[in-house]
Design a protein around this motif. Structure first.
Motif, PDB file in Angstrom:
ATOM      1  N   LEU A 108       0.820  -1.224   0.000  1.00  0.00           N
ATOM      2  CA  LEU A 108       0.000   0.000   0.000  1.00  0.00           C
ATOM      3  C   LEU A 108       0.848   1.265   0.000  1.00  0.00           C
ATOM      4  O   LEU A 108       0.328   2.360  -0.223  1.00  0.00           O
ATOM      5  CB  LEU A 108      -0.938   0.009   1.215  1.00  0.00           C
ATOM      6  CG  LEU A 108      -2.004  -1.092   1.245  1.00  0.00           C
ATOM      7  CD1 LEU A 108      -2.749  -1.044   2.574  1.00  0.00           C
ATOM      8  CD2 LEU A 108      -2.977  -0.934   0.083  1.00  0.00           C
ATOM      9  N   GLY A 109       2.143   1.130   0.283  1.00  0.00           N
ATOM     10  CA  GLY A 109       3.031   2.299   0.318  1.00  0.00           C
ATOM     11  C   GLY A 109       4.457   1.873   0.058  1.00  0.00           C
ATOM     12  O   GLY A 109       4.719   1.012  -0.776  1.00  0.00           O
ATOM     13  N   ASN A 110       5.392   2.479   0.814  1.00  0.00           N
ATOM     14  CA  ASN A 110       6.808   2.178   0.577  1.00  0.00           C
ATOM     15  C   ASN A 110       7.319   1.017   1.431  1.00  0.00           C
ATOM     16  O   ASN A 110       8.506   0.701   1.402  1.00  0.00           O
ATOM     17  CB  ASN A 110       7.670   3.419   0.810  1.00  0.00           C
ATOM     18  CG  ASN A 110       7.591   3.930   2.242  1.00  0.00           C
ATOM     19  OD1 ASN A 110       7.223   3.204   3.157  1.00  0.00           O
ATOM     20  ND2 ASN A 110       7.935   5.194   2.437  1.00  0.00           N
ATOM     21  N   GLY A 111       6.425   0.400   2.215  1.00  0.00           N
ATOM     22  CA  GLY A 111       6.800  -0.770   2.982  1.00  0.00           C
ATOM     23  C   GLY A 111       7.289  -0.505   4.388  1.00  0.00           C
ATOM     24  O   GLY A 111       7.508  -1.441   5.154  1.00  0.00           O
ATOM     25  N   LYS A 112       7.462   0.768   4.781  1.00  0.00           N
ATOM     26  CA  LYS A 112       7.958   1.072   6.120  1.00  0.00           C
ATOM     27  C   LYS A 112       6.899   0.785   7.179  1.00  0.00           C
ATOM     28  O   LYS A 112       5.709   1.033   6.971  1.00  0.00           O
ATOM     29  CB  LYS A 112       8.396   2.538   6.210  1.00  0.00           C
ATOM     30  CG  LYS A 112       9.749   2.808   5.565  1.00  0.00           C
ATOM     31  CD  LYS A 112      10.203   4.221   5.830  1.00  0.00           C
ATOM     32  CE  LYS A 112      11.601   4.451   5.249  1.00  0.00           C
ATOM     33  NZ  LYS A 112      12.070   5.841   5.460  1.00  0.00           N
ATOM     34  N   ILE A 113       7.361   0.288   8.320  1.00  0.00           N
ATOM     35  CA  ILE A 113       6.487  -0.071   9.436  1.00  0.00           C
ATOM     36  C   ILE A 113       6.697   0.936  10.568  1.00  0.00           C
ATOM     37  O   ILE A 113       7.833   1.195  10.974  1.00  0.00           O
ATOM     38  CB  ILE A 113       6.794  -1.492   9.941  1.00  0.00           C
ATOM     39  CG1 ILE A 113       6.769  -2.491   8.781  1.00  0.00           C
ATOM     40  CG2 ILE A 113       5.819  -1.895  11.028  1.00  0.00           C
ATOM     41  CD1 ILE A 113       7.217  -3.888   9.177  1.00  0.00           C
ATOM     42  N   TYR A 114       5.590   1.504  11.057  1.00  0.00           N
ATOM     43  CA  TYR A 114       5.664   2.557  12.064  1.00  0.00           C
ATOM     44  C   TYR A 114       4.830   2.226  13.300  1.00  0.00           C
ATOM     45  O   TYR A 114       3.741   1.661  13.194  1.00  0.00           O
ATOM     46  CB  TYR A 114       5.102   3.871  11.523  1.00  0.00           C
ATOM     47  CG  TYR A 114       5.809   4.473  10.346  1.00  0.00           C
ATOM     48  CD1 TYR A 114       6.800   5.432  10.529  1.00  0.00           C
ATOM     49  CD2 TYR A 114       5.457   4.133   9.045  1.00  0.00           C
ATOM     50  CE1 TYR A 114       7.426   6.023   9.443  1.00  0.00           C
ATOM     51  CE2 TYR A 114       6.083   4.715   7.952  1.00  0.00           C
ATOM     52  CZ  TYR A 114       7.069   5.660   8.157  1.00  0.00           C
ATOM     53  OH  TYR A 114       7.684   6.241   7.075  1.00  0.00           O
ATOM     54  N   GLY A 115       5.334   2.658  14.442  1.00  0.00           N
ATOM     55  CA  GLY A 115       4.509   2.811  15.629  1.00  0.00           C
ATOM     56  C   GLY A 115       4.473   4.302  15.902  1.00  0.00           C
ATOM     57  O   GLY A 115       5.526   4.955  15.904  1.00  0.00           O
ATOM     58  N   ASP A 133       3.357   2.792   6.070  1.00  0.00           N
ATOM     59  CA  ASP A 133       3.278   3.911   5.132  1.00  0.00           C
ATOM     60  C   ASP A 133       2.189   3.614   4.104  1.00  0.00           C
ATOM     61  O   ASP A 133       2.092   2.495   3.600  1.00  0.00           O
ATOM     62  CB  ASP A 133       4.628   4.101   4.435  1.00  0.00           C
ATOM     63  CG  ASP A 133       4.584   5.180   3.371  1.00  0.00           C
ATOM     64  OD1 ASP A 133       4.790   6.347   3.719  1.00  0.00           O
ATOM     65  OD2 ASP A 133       4.322   4.845   2.191  1.00  0.00           O
ATOM     66  N   ILE A 134       1.372   4.634   3.797  1.00  0.00           N
ATOM     67  CA  ILE A 134       0.247   4.448   2.883  1.00  0.00           C
ATOM     68  C   ILE A 134       0.309   5.456   1.734  1.00  0.00           C
ATOM     69  O   ILE A 134       0.420   6.661   1.952  1.00  0.00           O
ATOM     70  CB  ILE A 134      -1.108   4.625   3.610  1.00  0.00           C
ATOM     71  CG1 ILE A 134      -1.266   3.578   4.710  1.00  0.00           C
ATOM     72  CG2 ILE A 134      -2.266   4.545   2.613  1.00  0.00           C
ATOM     73  CD1 ILE A 134      -1.356   2.160   4.229  1.00  0.00           C
ATOM     74  N   GLU A 135       0.256   4.933   0.513  1.00  0.00           N
ATOM     75  CA  GLU A 135       0.117   5.781  -0.674  1.00  0.00           C
ATOM     76  C   GLU A 135      -1.248   5.547  -1.330  1.00  0.00           C
ATOM     77  O   GLU A 135      -1.870   6.480  -1.834  1.00  0.00           O
ATOM     78  CB  GLU A 135       1.257   5.490  -1.659  1.00  0.00           C
ATOM     79  CG  GLU A 135       2.626   5.897  -1.098  1.00  0.00           C
ATOM     80  CD  GLU A 135       3.778   5.425  -1.959  1.00  0.00           C
ATOM     81  OE1 GLU A 135       3.517   4.852  -3.051  1.00  0.00           O
ATOM     82  OE2 GLU A 135       4.941   5.612  -1.550  1.00  0.00           O
ATOM     83  N   ASP A 136      -1.732   4.321  -1.314  1.00  0.00           N
ATOM     84  CA  ASP A 136      -3.056   3.998  -1.863  1.00  0.00           C
ATOM     85  C   ASP A 136      -4.093   4.142  -0.743  1.00  0.00           C
ATOM     86  O   ASP A 136      -4.488   3.173  -0.091  1.00  0.00           O
ATOM     87  CB  ASP A 136      -3.063   2.574  -2.420  1.00  0.00           C
ATOM     88  CG  ASP A 136      -4.316   2.258  -3.218  1.00  0.00           C
ATOM     89  OD1 ASP A 136      -5.318   2.995  -3.073  1.00  0.00           O
ATOM     90  OD2 ASP A 136      -4.310   1.271  -3.973  1.00  0.00           O
ATOM     91  N   LYS A 137      -4.530   5.390  -0.509  1.00  0.00           N
ATOM     92  CA  LYS A 137      -5.427   5.673   0.610  1.00  0.00           C
ATOM     93  C   LYS A 137      -6.797   5.020   0.436  1.00  0.00           C
ATOM     94  O   LYS A 137      -7.393   4.545   1.413  1.00  0.00           O
ATOM     95  CB  LYS A 137      -5.589   7.183   0.779  1.00  0.00           C
ATOM     96  CG  LYS A 137      -4.304   7.918   1.099  1.00  0.00           C
ATOM     97  CD  LYS A 137      -4.561   9.406   1.260  1.00  0.00           C
ATOM     98  CE  LYS A 137      -3.264  10.177   1.424  1.00  0.00           C
ATOM     99  NZ  LYS A 137      -3.510  11.632   1.580  1.00  0.00           N
ATOM    100  N   GLU A 138      -7.310   5.014  -0.780  1.00  0.00           N
ATOM    101  CA  GLU A 138      -8.632   4.433  -1.014  1.00  0.00           C
ATOM    102  C   GLU A 138      -8.646   2.944  -0.681  1.00  0.00           C
ATOM    103  O   GLU A 138      -9.567   2.437  -0.047  1.00  0.00           O
ATOM    104  CB  GLU A 138      -9.056   4.662  -2.468  1.00  0.00           C
ATOM    105  CG  GLU A 138      -9.347   6.120  -2.805  1.00  0.00           C
ATOM    106  CD  GLU A 138     -10.409   6.709  -1.885  1.00  0.00           C
ATOM    107  OE1 GLU A 138     -11.431   6.036  -1.651  1.00  0.00           O
ATOM    108  OE2 GLU A 138     -10.197   7.842  -1.406  1.00  0.00           O
ATOM    109  N   LYS A 139      -7.608   2.243  -1.116  1.00  0.00           N
ATOM    110  CA  LYS A 139      -7.514   0.815  -0.828  1.00  0.00           C
ATOM    111  C   LYS A 139      -7.396   0.586   0.676  1.00  0.00           C
ATOM    112  O   LYS A 139      -8.011  -0.337   1.239  1.00  0.00           O
ATOM    113  CB  LYS A 139      -6.303   0.221  -1.548  1.00  0.00           C
ATOM    114  CG  LYS A 139      -6.077  -1.267  -1.287  1.00  0.00           C
ATOM    115  CD  LYS A 139      -7.197  -2.132  -1.828  1.00  0.00           C
ATOM    116  CE  LYS A 139      -6.883  -3.592  -1.673  1.00  0.00           C
ATOM    117  NZ  LYS A 139      -7.994  -4.467  -2.138  1.00  0.00           N
ATOM    118  N   ALA A 140      -6.608   1.430   1.335  1.00  0.00           N
ATOM    119  CA  ALA A 140      -6.423   1.296   2.777  1.00  0.00           C
ATOM    120  C   ALA A 140      -7.748   1.462   3.517  1.00  0.00           C
ATOM    121  O   ALA A 140      -8.053   0.710   4.450  1.00  0.00           O
ATOM    122  CB  ALA A 140      -5.409   2.321   3.268  1.00  0.00           C
TER     123      ALA A 140
END
Length: 217
Positions: A108-115, A133-140
């Motif tokens: 959905l994004g660049n693959g980074k994992i965040y807390g 990280d999210i780039e495809d907001k609609e899918k998310a």
């Protein structure tokens, strides 16, 4: 810091710190930071080292390679919980990976994992998100993720090494007690982040980063 937050001319800043010409200042600056003074003035990242000072004990001079980076706006998507003291964030991560496939979340994004901690009222009252990280907001949104819009800002990037959560606690302690006071900075109030790396999070060699939003004190 003068370049990023001040309005003095670059030539005058060079003279202030002992350089006899703007060219000499620019060459020395680029050799150390990898960027020209004008790049930092426009928002480029730069390296920071706390100075050594003497009190009853010697502090500072730390070899942690902290950088100040201007991050553009980005979006985080995941599951979130309102912490009011005693929340087990590990359970939130378990829920995330039980409900969603990790590889699909990375796509959905660049693959980074965040807390991320945000809307912080105090150390016992804040929201926490486990996400990606999210780039495809609609899918998310379609699959049921909560979205967190992160504004542009300056971040201190602190590398951490060692098992979680010990390395996180150690990084925060250094930032709050040493780095921010010595550099004349404070937490901006924007979301802050634990950015997780690959590998075993309980290993002594595990690497991750803390991203702390900062402004001039």
């Amino acid at each position: 810091m003068d370049l990023r937050h001040g309005d003095e001319k670059i030539m005058d800043i060079g003279l202030k710190y002992g350089y006899d010409s703007s060219k000499a200042f620019s060459v020395a600056f680029k050799r150390f930071h990898g960027k020209r003074p004008s790049d930092v003035r426009k928002g480029g990242d730069y390296r920071v080292f706390t100075p050594i000072y003497f009190a009853l004990t010697m502090k500072g001079g730390n070899n942690i390679d902290i950088k100040i980076v201007k991050k553009p706006t980005f979006t985080l998507g995941g599951l979130q919980v309102h912490n009011k003291g005693g929340t087990d964030f590990g359970e939130l991560w378990d829920q995330l990976f039980e409900k969603f496939d990790e590889e699909e979340l990375k796509k959905l994004g660049n693959g980074k994992i965040y807390g991320s901690c945000f809307e912080v009222l105090d150390s016992e009252d804040f929201w926490y998100m486990a996400g990606f990280d999210i780039e495809d907001k609609e899918k998310a949104k379609e699959i049921g993720l909560k979205l967190l819009e992160v504004p542009e800002g300056n971040y201190a990037i602190i590398p951490c090494k060692g098992p979680i959560p010990q390395c996180i606690h150690k990084g925060w302690k250094y930032v709050m007690e040493v780095f921010l006071p010595q550099e004349g900075l404070k937490h901006s109030g924007a979301p802050d982040f634990e950015v997780y790396g690959m590998g075993d999070p309980q290993s002594e060699d595990y690497k991750m980063e803390l991203w702390i939003p900062v402004v001039k004190e």
